[in-house]
Scaffold this motif. Sequence first.
Motif, PDB file in Angstrom:
ATOM      1  N   ARG A 201       7.777   7.806  -1.366  1.00 44.01           N
ATOM      2  CA  ARG A 201       6.626   7.787  -0.471  1.00 44.01           C
ATOM      3  C   ARG A 201       5.477   7.148  -1.227  1.00 44.01           C
ATOM      4  O   ARG A 201       4.954   7.720  -2.178  1.00 44.01           O
ATOM      5  CB  ARG A 201       6.251   9.200  -0.051  1.00 44.01           C
ATOM      6  CG  ARG A 201       7.261   9.797   0.866  1.00 44.01           C
ATOM      7  CD  ARG A 201       6.723  11.068   1.485  1.00 44.01           C
ATOM      8  NE  ARG A 201       7.720  11.602   2.372  1.00 44.01           N
ATOM      9  CZ  ARG A 201       8.080  12.864   2.415  1.00 44.01           C
ATOM     10  NH1 ARG A 201       7.500  13.723   1.609  1.00 44.01           N
ATOM     11  NH2 ARG A 201       8.988  13.273   3.247  1.00 44.01           N
ATOM     12  N   ARG A 202       5.102   5.990  -0.789  1.00 49.41           N
ATOM     13  CA  ARG A 202       4.041   5.263  -1.467  1.00 49.41           C
ATOM     14  C   ARG A 202       2.707   5.575  -0.799  1.00 49.41           C
ATOM     15  O   ARG A 202       2.588   5.447   0.416  1.00 49.41           O
ATOM     16  CB  ARG A 202       4.347   3.774  -1.348  1.00 49.41           C
ATOM     17  CG  ARG A 202       3.413   2.912  -2.091  1.00 49.41           C
ATOM     18  CD  ARG A 202       3.871   1.499  -2.008  1.00 49.41           C
ATOM     19  NE  ARG A 202       3.642   0.907  -3.315  1.00 49.41           N
ATOM     20  CZ  ARG A 202       4.094  -0.241  -3.688  1.00 49.41           C
ATOM     21  NH1 ARG A 202       4.846  -0.939  -2.880  1.00 49.41           N
ATOM     22  NH2 ARG A 202       3.825  -0.704  -4.877  1.00 49.41           N
ATOM     23  N   PRO A 203       1.696   5.963  -1.571  1.00 47.23           N
ATOM     24  CA  PRO A 203       0.378   6.219  -0.979  1.00 47.23           C
ATOM     25  C   PRO A 203      -0.177   4.947  -0.334  1.00 47.23           C
ATOM     26  O   PRO A 203       0.027   3.836  -0.828  1.00 47.23           O
ATOM     27  CB  PRO A 203      -0.481   6.639  -2.172  1.00 47.23           C
ATOM     28  CG  PRO A 203       0.503   7.099  -3.204  1.00 47.23           C
ATOM     29  CD  PRO A 203       1.736   6.292  -2.987  1.00 47.23           C
ATOM     30  N   LEU A 204      -0.866   5.101   0.782  1.00 46.22           N
ATOM     31  CA  LEU A 204      -1.395   3.966   1.530  1.00 46.22           C
ATOM     32  C   LEU A 204      -2.334   3.113   0.680  1.00 46.22           C
ATOM     33  O   LEU A 204      -2.286   1.887   0.743  1.00 46.22           O
ATOM     34  CB  LEU A 204      -2.112   4.465   2.785  1.00 46.22           C
ATOM     35  CG  LEU A 204      -2.690   3.381   3.692  1.00 46.22           C
ATOM     36  CD1 LEU A 204      -1.587   2.462   4.203  1.00 46.22           C
ATOM     37  CD2 LEU A 204      -3.438   4.007   4.850  1.00 46.22           C
ATOM     38  N   ARG A 205      -3.147   3.734  -0.141  1.00 46.55           N
ATOM     39  CA  ARG A 205      -4.082   2.982  -0.995  1.00 46.55           C
ATOM     40  C   ARG A 205      -3.334   2.038  -1.941  1.00 46.55           C
ATOM     41  O   ARG A 205      -3.730   0.897  -2.118  1.00 46.55           O
ATOM     42  CB  ARG A 205      -4.946   3.934  -1.813  1.00 46.55           C
ATOM     43  CG  ARG A 205      -5.788   4.840  -0.969  1.00 46.55           C
ATOM     44  CD  ARG A 205      -7.189   4.293  -0.839  1.00 46.55           C
ATOM     45  NE  ARG A 205      -8.004   5.244  -0.115  1.00 46.55           N
ATOM     46  CZ  ARG A 205      -8.643   4.943   0.999  1.00 46.55           C
ATOM     47  NH1 ARG A 205      -8.584   3.753   1.502  1.00 46.55           N
ATOM     48  NH2 ARG A 205      -9.373   5.842   1.603  1.00 46.55           N
ATOM     49  N   ASP A 206      -2.229   2.515  -2.537  1.00 43.36           N
ATOM     50  CA  ASP A 206      -1.437   1.663  -3.428  1.00 43.36           C
ATOM     51  C   ASP A 206      -0.817   0.503  -2.664  1.00 43.36           C
ATOM     52  O   ASP A 206      -0.774  -0.628  -3.143  1.00 43.36           O
ATOM     53  CB  ASP A 206      -0.332   2.473  -4.112  1.00 43.36           C
ATOM     54  CG  ASP A 206      -0.882   3.513  -5.071  1.00 43.36           C
ATOM     55  OD1 ASP A 206      -2.089   3.447  -5.398  1.00 43.36           O
ATOM     56  OD2 ASP A 206      -0.105   4.393  -5.474  1.00 43.36           O
ATOM     57  N   PHE A 207      -0.333   0.790  -1.457  1.00 41.52           N
ATOM     58  CA  PHE A 207       0.261  -0.248  -0.628  1.00 41.52           C
ATOM     59  C   PHE A 207      -0.779  -1.310  -0.273  1.00 41.52           C
ATOM     60  O   PHE A 207      -0.523  -2.511  -0.392  1.00 41.52           O
ATOM     61  CB  PHE A 207       0.847   0.372   0.643  1.00 41.52           C
ATOM     62  CG  PHE A 207       1.484  -0.621   1.566  1.00 41.52           C
ATOM     63  CD1 PHE A 207       2.789  -1.042   1.349  1.00 41.52           C
ATOM     64  CD2 PHE A 207       0.789  -1.139   2.645  1.00 41.52           C
ATOM     65  CE1 PHE A 207       3.386  -1.967   2.202  1.00 41.52           C
ATOM     66  CE2 PHE A 207       1.371  -2.054   3.493  1.00 41.52           C
ATOM     67  CZ  PHE A 207       2.679  -2.470   3.265  1.00 41.52           C
ATOM     68  N   GLU A 208      -1.955  -0.870   0.154  1.00 42.49           N
ATOM     69  CA  GLU A 208      -3.017  -1.814   0.512  1.00 42.49           C
ATOM     70  C   GLU A 208      -3.429  -2.666  -0.684  1.00 42.49           C
ATOM     71  O   GLU A 208      -3.661  -3.861  -0.549  1.00 42.49           O
ATOM     72  CB  GLU A 208      -4.247  -1.059   1.030  1.00 42.49           C
ATOM     73  CG  GLU A 208      -4.068  -0.486   2.407  1.00 42.49           C
ATOM     74  CD  GLU A 208      -5.278   0.323   2.846  1.00 42.49           C
ATOM     75  OE1 GLU A 208      -6.088   0.747   1.986  1.00 42.49           O
ATOM     76  OE2 GLU A 208      -5.404   0.533   4.058  1.00 42.49           O
ATOM     77  N   LYS A 209      -3.529  -2.030  -1.851  1.00 39.21           N
ATOM     78  CA  LYS A 209      -3.946  -2.748  -3.055  1.00 39.21           C
ATOM     79  C   LYS A 209      -2.957  -3.869  -3.396  1.00 39.21           C
ATOM     80  O   LYS A 209      -3.352  -4.986  -3.714  1.00 39.21           O
ATOM     81  CB  LYS A 209      -4.041  -1.769  -4.230  1.00 39.21           C
ATOM     82  CG  LYS A 209      -4.774  -2.337  -5.437  1.00 39.21           C
ATOM     83  CD  LYS A 209      -4.756  -1.385  -6.626  1.00 39.21           C
ATOM     84  CE  LYS A 209      -5.400  -0.062  -6.302  1.00 39.21           C
ATOM     85  NZ  LYS A 209      -5.391   0.875  -7.433  1.00 39.21           N
ATOM     86  N   GLN A 210      -1.677  -3.573  -3.299  1.00 39.61           N
ATOM     87  CA  GLN A 210      -0.666  -4.568  -3.667  1.00 39.61           C
ATOM     88  C   GLN A 210      -0.526  -5.664  -2.603  1.00 39.61           C
ATOM     89  O   GLN A 210      -0.340  -6.828  -2.924  1.00 39.61           O
ATOM     90  CB  GLN A 210       0.679  -3.899  -3.898  1.00 39.61           C
ATOM     91  CG  GLN A 210       1.738  -4.881  -4.355  1.00 39.61           C
ATOM     92  CD  GLN A 210       3.017  -4.195  -4.802  1.00 39.61           C
ATOM     93  OE1 GLN A 210       3.084  -2.989  -4.844  1.00 39.61           O
ATOM     94  NE2 GLN A 210       4.002  -4.986  -5.150  1.00 39.61           N
ATOM     95  N   PHE A 211      -0.604  -5.296  -1.330  1.00 38.79           N
ATOM     96  CA  PHE A 211      -0.320  -6.255  -0.269  1.00 38.79           C
ATOM     97  C   PHE A 211      -1.559  -6.722   0.489  1.00 38.79           C
ATOM     98  O   PHE A 211      -1.444  -7.342   1.541  1.00 38.79           O
ATOM     99  CB  PHE A 211       0.701  -5.661   0.715  1.00 38.79           C
ATOM    100  CG  PHE A 211       2.049  -5.448   0.098  1.00 38.79           C
ATOM    101  CD1 PHE A 211       2.906  -6.516  -0.126  1.00 38.79           C
ATOM    102  CD2 PHE A 211       2.465  -4.180  -0.283  1.00 38.79           C
ATOM    103  CE1 PHE A 211       4.148  -6.321  -0.702  1.00 38.79           C
ATOM    104  CE2 PHE A 211       3.703  -3.974  -0.863  1.00 38.79           C
ATOM    105  CZ  PHE A 211       4.549  -5.042  -1.070  1.00 38.79           C
ATOM    106  N   TRP A 212      -2.757  -6.457  -0.032  1.00 38.64           N
ATOM    107  CA  TRP A 212      -3.967  -6.838   0.675  1.00 38.64           C
ATOM    108  C   TRP A 212      -4.044  -8.334   0.979  1.00 38.64           C
ATOM    109  O   TRP A 212      -4.453  -8.708   2.072  1.00 38.64           O
ATOM    110  CB  TRP A 212      -5.208  -6.379  -0.083  1.00 38.64           C
ATOM    111  CG  TRP A 212      -6.462  -6.768   0.640  1.00 38.64           C
ATOM    112  CD1 TRP A 212      -7.410  -7.633   0.227  1.00 38.64           C
ATOM    113  CD2 TRP A 212      -6.861  -6.326   1.935  1.00 38.64           C
ATOM    114  NE1 TRP A 212      -8.388  -7.762   1.160  1.00 38.64           N
ATOM    115  CE2 TRP A 212      -8.078  -6.965   2.242  1.00 38.64           C
ATOM    116  CE3 TRP A 212      -6.330  -5.478   2.888  1.00 38.64           C
ATOM    117  CZ2 TRP A 212      -8.763  -6.773   3.433  1.00 38.64           C
ATOM    118  CZ3 TRP A 212      -7.005  -5.276   4.077  1.00 38.64           C
ATOM    119  CH2 TRP A 212      -8.199  -5.918   4.339  1.00 38.64           C
ATOM    120  N   PRO A 213      -3.667  -9.248   0.078  1.00 42.90           N
ATOM    121  CA  PRO A 213      -3.739 -10.680   0.431  1.00 42.90           C
ATOM    122  C   PRO A 213      -2.931 -11.011   1.694  1.00 42.90           C
ATOM    123  O   PRO A 213      -3.358 -11.816   2.516  1.00 42.90           O
ATOM    124  CB  PRO A 213      -3.157 -11.391  -0.792  1.00 42.90           C
ATOM    125  CG  PRO A 213      -3.397 -10.443  -1.919  1.00 42.90           C
ATOM    126  CD  PRO A 213      -3.268  -9.073  -1.323  1.00 42.90           C
TER     127      PRO A 213
END
Length: 146
Positions: free
Chosen positions: A112-124
């Motif tokens: 389960r990946r935290p949403l903040r980590d997901f956004e940080k990695q895939f924001w571009p």
Amino acid sequence: MKEECVNLLATSHLALLATIMTPSSSQQQPTPGAGGGGGAPKRKLTVSKYFRSQLEKLMSELRSTSSHFIRCIKPNTSAKARLMDIRYTCLQLESAGVVQTIALKRQGFAVRRPLRDFEKQFWPLIQSRVFRCRAMVAVSSSSSSS
């Protein structure tokens, strides 16, 4: 079921049986011809009607709750205290997917990946799509207002 049988079971010394077979006052219906009302006679409460009302009550109670699922692992098939069957327990863990989840975590994959980590990695990637979506909404809202 005959009324005598229902009454007999309702007075059972087994609490569960007595509870099941004792209809609540709201579920008891008068027999045909009983009472002085001028309306249509009501039918007797049958076992199937009683079962159906109990099932509807249970379903409404289940719908009113929010469910949380817990994986229950039984240590042995004989339900004895302080006895653990390793093969039986491992089989249950494997069937429930726990073993595969542990293997994935050991390999470094977050289950389960935290949403903040997901956004940080895939924001571009997300950013360009968000701006495109906002532009499309702005265009469609300005064209519909004119």
